[in-house]
Write an enzyme that holds these catalytic residues in place. Sequence first.
Site: not given
Ligand code: SAH
Length: 216
Positions: A63
Site C-alpha cells: 500500500s
Molecule cells: N497490508 C499489505 C498490503 C495488502 S495487499 C502490505 O502492507 O503490504 C492485500 C493482500 O490481501 C494481498 O496480499 C492478498 O493476497 C490478501 N488477501 C486477499 N484476500 C484475502 C483473504 N481472504 N484472506 C487473507 N488475505 C487475503
Amino acid sequence: MTDNAAAELKMQFMFALRSKGVTDQRVLTAMETIDRAPFVRGIFSERAYDDTPLPIACGQTISQPSVVGLMTQALDVQPRDKVLEVGTGSGYQAAILSQLARRVYTIDRHRRLVREARAVFEAMDLANITTLSGDGSFGLPDQAPFDRIIITAAAEDPPGPLLAQLKVGGIMVVPVGQSDAVQSLIRVHRTETGFDYEELRPVRFVPLIEGLAPDS
Ligand code: SAH
C-alpha cells in the site's frame, strides 16, 4: 546511495506522510523506525520511499505509505492491544503495527507472501508478529477476540466473522466497495449494543478473495 541522499529521502518520506494528514506522533515514529525498503523487492526497491503503492509478488501491492499511516492512525492502537491484520501482502503494515501493539496476527491467502514477510520480520527482529496463511475473512477464532482488526483488501461488506471477533470497545478499519471501483475506508466501533460505522475517505485496494490461493 550516500548517507546524505538517504537522509534526504527519509525526510521527504516523512514530509509526505505529514502533508497527507498523518499527524499521530506514535504512528509517525513507527513509520520512521520501520524501513519500507526491505518490504519492496526487485526493480521497484529504489522507489521504496515514494508515497505510492508498488507491485509485489503474486500480483498484489504494497500500500501507499500515507494510506498505511492514515489507516494505522484511524485504528488508534494501544500498547496492550492484540491486533489482527487480514492481508499481510509485503508485511509492511504489520511491521508498523508491531511497534504500537502488544501482539499482531497477520494472515494472507498467498503462502509465498507470508513466507517472505516472515523472513523480513525475522531479519528485523520483530518478535511480536505471528504470521499465518489462510483465508482471513473467517478471522482467527482461536485467538479472538481482538482489540483491533485491520483489513487491507477491499470487501463488499465488513465480513461477519471478523465483526464477531472484535471486542466490545474495539475498532475495525476496512476498505468497503467493489474491487474495480473506488472504495470507502470505513471505521467500525463495536459498542455494548452493536456497531457504529463511520466513513473516512476514498481508497483503492485489491479485493478480498475467498480461499487459500491455488498458486501457494
Ligand atoms: N497490508 C499489505 C498490503 C495488502 S495487499 C502490505 O502492507 O503490504 C492485500 C493482500 O490481501 C494481498 O496480499 C492478498 O493476497 C490478501 N488477501 C486477499 N484476500 C484475502 C483473504 N481472504 N484472506 C487473507 N488475505 C487475503
